[in-house]
Design an enzyme around this catalytic site. Sequence first.
Site, mmCIF file in Angstrom:
data_model
loop_
_atom_site.group_PDB
_atom_site.id
_atom_site.type_symbol
_atom_site.label_atom_id
_atom_site.label_comp_id
_atom_site.label_asym_id
_atom_site.label_seq_id
_atom_site.Cartn_x
_atom_site.Cartn_y
_atom_site.Cartn_z
ATOM 1 C CG ASP A 111 60.807 34.352 24.405
ATOM 2 O OD1 ASP A 111 61.345 33.562 25.219
ATOM 3 O OD2 ASP A 111 59.887 34.944 24.393
ATOM 4 C CG HIS A 115 67.903 31.513 28.462
ATOM 5 N ND1 HIS A 115 68.935 32.043 29.559
ATOM 6 C CD2 HIS A 115 67.103 32.592 28.516
ATOM 7 C CE1 HIS A 115 68.677 33.314 30.008
ATOM 8 N NE2 HIS A 115 67.381 33.658 29.049
HETATM 9 P P1 IMP Z 1 56.329 36.636 34.844
HETATM 10 O O1 IMP Z 1 57.512 36.956 34.894
HETATM 11 O O2 IMP Z 1 55.888 35.078 34.750
HETATM 12 O O3 IMP Z 1 55.577 37.206 35.928
HETATM 13 O O4 IMP Z 1 55.394 37.269 33.608
HETATM 14 C C1 IMP Z 1 55.297 38.542 33.337
HETATM 15 C C2 IMP Z 1 55.316 39.016 31.813
HETATM 16 O O5 IMP Z 1 56.677 38.675 31.443
HETATM 17 C C3 IMP Z 1 54.436 37.707 31.035
HETATM 18 O O6 IMP Z 1 54.126 38.639 29.760
HETATM 19 C C4 IMP Z 1 55.295 36.813 30.330
HETATM 20 O O7 IMP Z 1 54.824 36.284 29.365
HETATM 21 C C5 IMP Z 1 56.437 37.722 30.559
HETATM 22 N N1 IMP Z 1 57.973 36.863 30.408
HETATM 23 C C6 IMP Z 1 58.634 36.346 31.677
HETATM 24 N N2 IMP Z 1 59.751 36.012 31.350
HETATM 25 C C7 IMP Z 1 59.808 35.867 29.928
HETATM 26 C C8 IMP Z 1 60.804 35.432 29.033
HETATM 27 O O8 IMP Z 1 61.858 34.882 29.441
HETATM 28 N N3 IMP Z 1 60.672 35.540 27.816
HETATM 29 C C9 IMP Z 1 59.393 36.083 27.375
HETATM 30 N N4 IMP Z 1 58.615 36.693 28.308
HETATM 31 C C10 IMP Z 1 58.669 36.602 29.387
#
Ligand code: IMP
Length: 456
Positions: A26, A54
């Site tokens: 982010d 995004h």
């Molecule tokens: P997952 O990618 O859904 O398995 O989540 C794993 C961790 O990465 C969690 O803490 C999510 O909130 C974080 N996360 C995954 N993708 C993003 C992103 O694009 N922005 C911010 N946090 C992310």
Amino acid sequence: MTNAHQNQGRSQAGIASAVVGLQWGDEGKGKFVDLLAAEHDAVVRYNGGANAGHSVVVHGDRFSLHLIPSGILHPGKLAIIGNGVVVDPEKLIDEMDNLAKRGIDTSSLIVSDRAHVVMPYHKAEDEIREDLFKAARTESPKGSLSEIGTTRRGIGPAYAEKAQRATAVRMGDLLKQDVLRDRVTKACTVRSAMFRSYLPGEQDHGMHDALNAEKVLARMTTAAGRIGPRIKETTYLLHDLLAGGKRVLFEGANGTLLDVDHGTYPFVTASSVAVGGVGPGTGVPTQRVSKVLGIMKAYSTRVGAGAMPTELFDELGQRIRDRGREYGTTTGRPRRVGWLDLVATGYACMLNGATGLALTMLDVLAGVDQINICVGYRTPGGETSRFIPDGVELARATPVFKTLPGFKEEIGTARKLSDLPPNAHGFIDTVQATLGVPFDFISVGPGREQTLDLRK
Ligand code: IMP
């Protein structure tokens, strides 16, 4: 011999660049991918899936993209989803349809035939695992066992399936009925045994339905009918583009501190987020990437669980959250907010070999009396200026701050460096000097025009 074979090893002509986030996601990458897309011929995703969010604002219109590379908003640019991405075909179709409704042409979208498919049972498994971990979060030490706080988009289970191989489905398999049937049937059989106690149940998060092989096959066949023509070989395609002198931009999803190897493990995502992911995630050697733009916010945010040494729990944190609209693009969750952590971003610059930086959301800090910047950690073992890529260890660190005077003036209308107030300059200079990487861009608002381009 095909043309592509003759090109082997001599794809030197084109230019490969990358945009990566230097924090926990982010950071505002979408805006910079959009901006740099204008200078490239193709934009390529190499990692992650629909967990990414995004946001790009074009002429006041906000677009939220999850799977499709942000370059799609520029007519005529190729938008490529590389083999390292995990693709939820139904989400991809939704995203294509939503863009089409808003007049965006998505005909330049190409999806690697080797990208893995996120299946309905991956999403159900993500939910079930998170709920089980939440229930188990009791007497464990700070920073250890608890839910990861995933986006519940099935990302981890899909990458796990890729590593387990036998029951994995790749995008190209969606077009081969016999292979698809074999894999899905096996995957459902194996999972039915593993998740027996959930089937059917009130808390099954849709797993019962997701393990009905015929239903899954029907959904995937319908999806394949829509996106079939987009599914292609992409590795030779990318090498051919580079050999032909084209400019290719790699778009990193998530953030470097969420990298599965180098992030705050286990509170990370399941893919290689740092620029090293370009090689495995696309087949283009990472050393071809000559420019790496690292994107960093003027403060830190994090979604989900895991240590964040500079986190703010007070009114100021809430103020920054509201001014910065720090609510998830993918899940709508309020983001955790904290001061800028230069130990963490410095580590991310090192991992990515960042050649330039973009500072975003500087405008959000207007009106903050004093701005803290973390330049070290106090740990049980003493003070350090090195990052701690371990979720449990990092939770024991407290920040060492450098305090700078804030600026009162709103800066959203600034169009050149000299338009910024002196204390904003002080902040920028301190960050640049500490990280040892130059700022290529300073962003003072979401719009394309609210960008100071310092490369000129
Ligand atoms: P997952 O990618 O859904 O398995 O989540 C794993 C961790 O990465 C969690 O803490 C999510 O909130 C974080 N996360 C995954 N993708 C993003 C992103 O694009 N922005 C911010 N946090 C992310």
